[in-house]
Design a protein around this motif. Structure first.
Motif, PDB file in Angstrom:
ATOM      1  N   MET A 177      -0.057 -10.644  -9.173  1.00  0.00           N
ATOM      2  CA  MET A 177       0.325  -9.920  -7.962  1.00  0.00           C
ATOM      3  C   MET A 177       1.613 -10.457  -7.346  1.00  0.00           C
ATOM      4  N   TYR A 182       4.515  -7.143 -10.370  1.00  0.00           N
ATOM      5  CA  TYR A 182       3.603  -7.176  -9.218  1.00  0.00           C
ATOM      6  C   TYR A 182       2.447  -6.164  -9.357  1.00  0.00           C
ATOM      7  N   GLU A 183       1.876  -6.116 -10.526  1.00  0.00           N
ATOM      8  CA  GLU A 183       0.783  -5.177 -10.786  1.00  0.00           C
ATOM      9  C   GLU A 183       0.085  -5.572 -12.080  1.00  0.00           C
ATOM     10  N   TYR A 200      -7.610   0.489  -0.918  1.00  0.00           N
ATOM     11  CA  TYR A 200      -6.961  -0.809  -0.711  1.00  0.00           C
ATOM     12  C   TYR A 200      -7.940  -1.955  -0.938  1.00  0.00           C
ATOM     13  N   ALA A 212      -3.790  -5.505  -2.272  1.00  0.00           N
ATOM     14  CA  ALA A 212      -3.460  -4.602  -3.364  1.00  0.00           C
ATOM     15  C   ALA A 212      -3.948  -3.189  -3.072  1.00  0.00           C
ATOM     16  N   ILE A 221      -3.381  -1.664 -10.554  1.00  0.00           N
ATOM     17  CA  ILE A 221      -3.619  -2.348  -9.276  1.00  0.00           C
ATOM     18  C   ILE A 221      -2.278  -2.927  -8.855  1.00  0.00           C
ATOM     19  N   LYS A 222      -1.748  -2.454  -7.727  1.00  0.00           N
ATOM     20  CA  LYS A 222      -0.404  -2.842  -7.299  1.00  0.00           C
ATOM     21  C   LYS A 222      -0.463  -3.716  -6.055  1.00  0.00           C
ATOM     22  N   HIS A 223       0.472  -4.656  -6.013  1.00  0.00           N
ATOM     23  CA  HIS A 223       0.559  -5.545  -4.850  1.00  0.00           C
ATOM     24  C   HIS A 223       1.048  -4.776  -3.632  1.00  0.00           C
TER      25      HIS A 223
END
Length: 441
Positions: A177, A182-183, A200, A212, A221-223
């Protein structure tokens, strides 16, 4: 189904003004409309609010069904549905006359319901009304009564919050993350029940944690970064999520819920101003629910004086943002208002407009009916984003509650859609004193 097994529902005026299609929601059961209800609907036929729309629409529906039997035995509503009839106002039954004045329309509706129940003693007769007091009066005389529940959310305590805490996450995933890109693929995170689009997360490992969001389209899954917007910096994870949803150009519908002081409206306005170049106009509106159920015409002064108490909270939030800016940006905000690029108006002034390339914030959305919420969203044109904010447990509307208001309905129906994101904010950030009062008083 035999006629004795069919129920009879007697409708109050407020049910029709809430949902003009209500007669199609009772299945094979029969419906009685007291003549007093038609008289009350006459008072609502003129105007542009949703109440006026429902009054006119119901009258048209009745007209299409009209015939001699509408007042004598009833006419069929449609295939698989029961019959509808209009009941003329009889003399008050002794039990009703002994306890209730004949001067109130509600008591005439109650009297008709009571007499229908006596006439059809072999069938279940139920008065359907959104008026709590009328339901109590009905039960006092032995008449079954209930709220209109077609658009109710069954369990608001279990309503989708839009956020989730995931414990014991693999430290390597949390490390990802904080490193480009960043994912990580969502399949690497074992979680039940499955994530919903734009849900979220707080990912917690042994020593680290990360904020995330789940990207359903890319299965990632993204930061989520904590970013400021027009001088307003999120103070907690939920505000960070809310601002992320507002700034996400792929999300066109956002709802933010939470008690007073959690920053719902402030975050929505700050995010709108940060993205102002992407929209033709920023609109902020709120429904007018008059004090003591009186129309704003009872208030003194001209129209601006009447509306000022209702719009003041929106201007207060704008003032907070202006205070957070330097002189240059403060002037930018004032210029936006002067040029009507930022407009704050009552919701009734917005109805009927075409919302194209507009960032539209609807405050106090818990005071809207499901039909009003639908009407607003269906007016969204190309490039428009709509943000609803409100507290589903703080409702001023006389005929709505936490189960039946439009904001709860929206959350229940829209969860899981790619264009939609929701965040429930729980932590008060107005002040330590306000937070303490909200918790203890």
């Amino acid at each position: 189904m035999s006629s004795s097994n069919k129920k009879i529902f007697v409708l109050d005026t407020n049910v029709i003004l809430h949902d003009s299609t209500c007669i199609h929601q009772f299945g094979e059961h029969d419906i009685v409309v007291p003549i007093t209800v038609l008289e009350e609907l006459d008072n609502f036929k003129k105007g542009n609010d949703s109440l006026n729309f429902h009054a006119r629409e119901f009258s048209r529906t009745l007209d299409s069904l009209s015939g001699d039997k509408l007042f004598n035995g009833g006419v069929a509503i449609g295939h698989g549905l029961g019959k509808i009839s209009i009941k003329l106002d009889p003399s008050f039954d002794e039990s009703i006359a002994a306890n209730f004045s004949s001067e109130k329309p509600d008591h005439h509706i109650l009297n008709i319901g009571y007499q229908v129940a006596k006439e059809f003693s072999d069938r279940v007769v139920c008065l359907v009304t959104k008026d709590v007091n009328l339901r109590m009066k009905a039960k006092a005389v032995g008449l079954l009564a209930q709220d209109y529940k077609n658009d109710h959310v069954s369990d608001v305590q279990q309503l989708y919050t839009g956020t989730r805490i995931v414990e014991e996450v693999d430290p390597e995933l949390i490390t990802k993350m904080y490193m480009p890109p960043y994912e990580f693929p969502s399949g690497e995170l074992k979680i039940e029940p499955p994530l919903l689009p734009n849900e979220y997360l707080i990912l917690r490992g042994e020593r680290k944690s990360a904020l995330a969001v789940y990207d359903d389209e890319l299965n990632l899954i993204k930061h989520v970064d904590k970013v400021p917007a027009f001088g307003i910096t999120p103070r907690n994870a939920e505000q960070t999520y809310a601002l992320d949803a507002i700034l996400d150009e792929n999300v066109h519908l956002v709802s933010l819920t939470g008690k007073a002081g959690t920053g719902k409206t402030l975050i929505a306005l700050a995010g709108a101003l940060k993205r102002k170049k992407s929209y033709r106009q920023i609109l902020m509106a709120r429904p007018i629910v008059a004090l003591s159920n009186k129309d704003i015409g009872f208030l003194p002064g001209d129209i601006h004086s009447k509306l000022d108490p209702y719009m003041k909270p929106l201007f207060d939030n704008l003032g907070v943002i202006e205070h957070a800016q330097g002189d240059i940006k403060r002037n930018q905000v004032s210029k936006l208002v002067e040029d009507r690029k930022l407009v704050i108006e009552p919701l009734s002034y917005i109805r009927g407009r075409s919302l194209v390339n507009t960032f539209f914030i609807v405050d106090e959305a818990q005071n809207l009916t499901p039909h009003e919420i639908k009407t607003i969203i269906t007016r969204a044109g190309e490039g428009t984003k709509i943000v609803f904010t409100g507290d589903i447990f703080q409702i001023d509307h006389p005929y709505l509650d936490s189960h039946s208001n439009g904001l709860s309905y929206l959350i229940e129906k829209m969860k899981g859609q790619r264009l939609y994101a929701h965040v429930n904010l729980t932590k008060g950030e107005r002040s330590e004193l306000a937070d303490l009062a909200g918790s203890l008083l």
